[in-house]
Write an enzyme that holds these catalytic residues in place. Structure first.
Site, PDB file in Angstrom:
ATOM      1  N   HIS A   1      37.847  10.970 -30.169  1.00 45.25           N
ATOM      2  CA  HIS A   1      36.711  11.134 -30.608  1.00 45.25           C
ATOM      3  C   HIS A   1      36.449  10.937 -32.272  1.00 45.25           C
ATOM      4  O   HIS A   1      37.041  11.646 -33.114  1.00 45.25           O
ATOM      5  CB  HIS A   1      36.077  12.657 -30.548  1.00 45.25           C
ATOM      6  CG  HIS A   1      34.567  12.875 -30.871  1.00 45.25           C
ATOM      7  ND1 HIS A   1      34.166  14.318 -31.275  1.00 45.25           N
ATOM      8  CD2 HIS A   1      33.650  12.147 -31.107  1.00 45.25           C
ATOM      9  CE1 HIS A   1      32.978  14.250 -31.262  1.00 45.25           C
ATOM     10  NE2 HIS A   1      32.486  13.226 -31.543  1.00 45.25           N
TER      11      HIS A   1
ATOM     12  N   ASN B   1      31.716  19.597 -31.973  1.00 44.87           N
ATOM     13  CA  ASN B   1      30.184  19.992 -31.936  1.00 44.87           C
ATOM     14  C   ASN B   1      30.107  21.354 -31.296  1.00 44.87           C
ATOM     15  O   ASN B   1      28.902  21.864 -31.208  1.00 44.87           O
ATOM     16  CB  ASN B   1      29.844  18.916 -30.554  1.00 44.87           C
ATOM     17  CG  ASN B   1      29.385  17.633 -31.338  1.00 44.87           C
ATOM     18  OD1 ASN B   1      29.001  17.392 -32.237  1.00 44.87           O
ATOM     19  ND2 ASN B   1      29.842  16.641 -30.723  1.00 44.87           N
TER      20      ASN B   1
ATOM     21  N   SER C   1      31.339  12.219 -27.066  1.00 46.31           N
ATOM     22  CA  SER C   1      31.127  13.244 -28.014  1.00 46.31           C
ATOM     23  C   SER C   1      31.075  14.597 -27.060  1.00 46.31           C
ATOM     24  O   SER C   1      31.218  15.601 -27.805  1.00 46.31           O
ATOM     25  CB  SER C   1      29.873  13.416 -28.706  1.00 46.31           C
ATOM     26  OG  SER C   1      29.396  12.094 -29.051  1.00 46.31           O
TER      27      SER C   1
ATOM     28  N   GLU D   1      39.444  13.488 -33.298  1.00 52.09           N
ATOM     29  CA  GLU D   1      39.662  14.614 -32.479  1.00 52.09           C
ATOM     30  C   GLU D   1      40.225  13.966 -31.171  1.00 52.09           C
ATOM     31  O   GLU D   1      39.689  13.249 -30.605  1.00 52.09           O
ATOM     32  CB  GLU D   1      38.102  15.317 -31.811  1.00 52.09           C
ATOM     33  CG  GLU D   1      38.079  16.594 -32.566  1.00 52.09           C
ATOM     34  CD  GLU D   1      36.830  17.171 -31.918  1.00 52.09           C
ATOM     35  OE1 GLU D   1      36.727  18.728 -31.827  1.00 52.09           O
ATOM     36  OE2 GLU D   1      35.840  16.848 -31.851  1.00 52.09           O
TER      37      GLU D   1
HETATM   38  P1  NAD Z   1      25.348   2.757 -29.442  1.00 53.71           P
HETATM   39  O1  NAD Z   1      24.080   2.813 -28.406  1.00 53.71           O
HETATM   40  O2  NAD Z   1      25.218   2.350 -30.640  1.00 53.71           O
HETATM   41  O3  NAD Z   1      26.302   1.777 -28.964  1.00 53.71           O
HETATM   42  C1  NAD Z   1      26.649   1.627 -27.418  1.00 53.71           C
HETATM   43  C2  NAD Z   1      27.075   0.109 -27.143  1.00 53.71           C
HETATM   44  O4  NAD Z   1      27.413  -0.003 -25.992  1.00 53.71           O
HETATM   45  C3  NAD Z   1      25.893  -0.715 -27.319  1.00 53.71           C
HETATM   46  O5  NAD Z   1      26.087  -1.780 -28.019  1.00 53.71           O
HETATM   47  C4  NAD Z   1      25.568  -1.346 -25.772  1.00 53.71           C
HETATM   48  O6  NAD Z   1      24.930  -2.625 -25.751  1.00 53.71           O
HETATM   49  C5  NAD Z   1      26.825  -1.275 -25.226  1.00 53.71           C
HETATM   50  N1  NAD Z   1      26.926  -0.960 -23.623  1.00 53.71           N
HETATM   51  C6  NAD Z   1      25.854  -0.611 -22.996  1.00 53.71           C
HETATM   52  N2  NAD Z   1      26.304  -0.697 -21.627  1.00 53.71           N
HETATM   53  C7  NAD Z   1      27.439  -1.613 -21.628  1.00 53.71           C
HETATM   54  C8  NAD Z   1      28.324  -2.256 -20.522  1.00 53.71           C
HETATM   55  N3  NAD Z   1      27.802  -1.757 -19.334  1.00 53.71           N
HETATM   56  N4  NAD Z   1      29.284  -2.563 -20.902  1.00 53.71           N
HETATM   57  C9  NAD Z   1      29.583  -3.111 -22.301  1.00 53.71           C
HETATM   58  N5  NAD Z   1      28.959  -2.449 -23.134  1.00 53.71           N
HETATM   59  C10 NAD Z   1      27.723  -1.910 -22.971  1.00 53.71           C
HETATM   60  O7  NAD Z   1      26.127   4.212 -29.219  1.00 53.71           O
HETATM   61  P2  NAD Z   1      27.058   4.905 -30.233  1.00 53.71           P
HETATM   62  O8  NAD Z   1      26.447   5.712 -31.005  1.00 53.71           O
HETATM   63  O9  NAD Z   1      27.976   3.879 -30.598  1.00 53.71           O
HETATM   64  O10 NAD Z   1      27.780   5.937 -29.198  1.00 53.71           O
HETATM   65  C11 NAD Z   1      28.995   5.278 -27.980  1.00 53.71           C
HETATM   66  C12 NAD Z   1      29.683   6.718 -27.625  1.00 53.71           C
HETATM   67  O11 NAD Z   1      30.243   7.172 -28.922  1.00 53.71           O
HETATM   68  C13 NAD Z   1      29.007   7.711 -27.228  1.00 53.71           C
HETATM   69  O12 NAD Z   1      29.852   8.266 -26.052  1.00 53.71           O
HETATM   70  C14 NAD Z   1      28.679   8.796 -28.270  1.00 53.71           C
HETATM   71  O13 NAD Z   1      28.552   9.988 -27.660  1.00 53.71           O
HETATM   72  C15 NAD Z   1      29.960   8.703 -29.081  1.00 53.71           C
HETATM   73  N6  NAD Z   1      29.778   9.114 -30.458  1.00 53.71           N
HETATM   74  C16 NAD Z   1      28.666   8.750 -31.067  1.00 53.71           C
HETATM   75  C17 NAD Z   1      28.678   9.103 -32.668  1.00 53.71           C
HETATM   76  C18 NAD Z   1      27.585   8.665 -33.387  1.00 53.71           C
HETATM   77  O14 NAD Z   1      27.381   9.124 -34.445  1.00 53.71           O
HETATM   78  N7  NAD Z   1      26.757   7.707 -33.017  1.00 53.71           N
HETATM   79  C19 NAD Z   1      29.840   9.847 -33.082  1.00 53.71           C
HETATM   80  C20 NAD Z   1      30.796  10.249 -32.341  1.00 53.71           C
HETATM   81  C21 NAD Z   1      30.904   9.791 -31.031  1.00 53.71           C
END
Ligand code: NAD
Length: 292
Positions: free
Chosen positions: A148, A198, A127, A160
């Site tokens: 994104h 953002n 993000s 995005e």
């Molecule tokens: P989350 O914490 O829900 O999920 C992350 C996952 O990655 C977890 O299941 C974790 O076990 C796994 N993980 C951690 N280390 C790992 C590794 N070494 N190998 C494999 N898997 C591993 O996070 P999220 O909210 O899904 O966010 C993930 C990405 O998406 C981030 O970059 C975030 O900025 C982006 N994002 C999030 C949102 C949102 O609303 N949550 C929106 C847009 C973008």
């Protein structure tokens, strides 16, 4: 437009966003390899995907037969090498930490046959981290791109697409057409702090927090101004709780540092709430109270 290049997709990270992305890729007919370091996260991701697909079938958005067919396209892995070997595209969806993402990208590269590296697309769902910076360590930075998605992924139609300073036009075109195949709308943006979404959303949320902090109005009133007056589906304070106040603070810090402009200073109330562990829906308390 039909993308000729991507036939199978590997998703690394099966959390909130990873499971949603796996859902839409599988529903669009792609074989998906879903990888996470945690077995438990993979189990929960499959449960969530099944629940969300079933709900879509109940609402007659998809045929009942598509629930099982989509699920059958998803394979899960805890081993990076197994998950990425043979992939046309790897989408990284792990937590928002530069060092973690860099480490995972180097593991992903090591897992891909060197002959295939040149033709593999590397996409990240970050993000706020710079795509050019993430691409610095990798062998083919022209293949790295930001993709994104928005939460909840099966519902939100925007993606995005962010070009880093070395991303090739061919990579962009492939990912643009893939996004359309997933039933989403691709929007082309360049690699500036906060991209477009953002950069606009977070200062608005931060300003709403300032308005609360300075006593301009009560929280419900601030949210109502934006829902009733501007037709936003959710007020900015409730939206901040939903996103996570730690995530909001982190992105404000990225904007502040990236642009070196004090107009992006995070509101002291936002800092205070994060320091006190009041992070919004996920902790049960943010600007509002929630059941966890
Ligand atoms: P989350 O914490 O829900 O999920 C992350 C996952 O990655 C977890 O299941 C974790 O076990 C796994 N993980 C951690 N280390 C790992 C590794 N070494 N190998 C494999 N898997 C591993 O996070 P999220 O909210 O899904 O966010 C993930 C990405 O998406 C981030 O970059 C975030 O900025 C982006 N994002 C999030 C949102 C949102 O609303 N949550 C929106 C847009 C973008």
């Amino acid at each position: 437009m039909h993308n000729q290049h991507i036939h199978s997709i590997t998703i690394v990270g099966a959390g909130t966003m990873g499971n949603g992305i796996a859902h839409v890729c599988a529903m669009a007919g792609f074989p998906v390899k879903l990888m996470d370091s945690s077995e438990e996260q993979l189990r929960m991701a499959l449960q969530t995907i099944e629940k969300n697909l079933t709900r879509m079938a109940e609402k007659q958005k998809i045929k009942p037969i598509e629930v099982g067919a989509s699920l059958a396209r998803i394979q899960t892995f805890t081993d990076t090498k197994q998950a990425v070997s043979g992939a046309d595209m790897v989408l990284e969806v792990v937590p928002e930490q530069l060092s973690l993402k860099k480490q995972i990208w180097s593991q992903i590269e090591q897992g891909i046959d060197s002959k295939r590296l040149k033709q593999t697309i590397f996409a990240t769902n970050t993000s706020s981290i710079s795509i050019s910076e993430l691409a610095e360590g990798i062998t083919h930075p022209e293949n790295m791109i930001g993709m994104h998605f928005f939460n909840p992924v099966p519902v939100m139609s925007l993606v995005e697409i962010i070009l880093g300073n070395k991303t090739s036009e061919q990579t962009f075109k492939t990912v643009e057409s893939l996004t359309s195949e997933l039933g989403k709308t691709p929007i082309r943006v360049h690699d500036f702090p906060g991209f477009v979404s953002n950069r606009i959303l977070m200062p608005m949320i931060n300003e709403a927090i300032y308005a609360l902090h300075e006593g301009v109005a009560e929280k419900e009133a601030i949210d109502q101004v934006m829902t009733l007056g501007m037709a936003h589906p959710m007020g900015p304070l409730r939206l901040a709780d939903f996103i996570g106040l730690d995530v909001c603070l982190n992105i404000m810090n990225v904007l502040h540092k990236g642009f070196q402009d004090d107009k992006y200073t995070p509101c002291p109330l936002l800092r205070e709430m994060v320091d006190n562990g009041h992070l919004g829906n996920k902790t049960g308390q943010g600007f509002y109270i929630y059941e966890v």
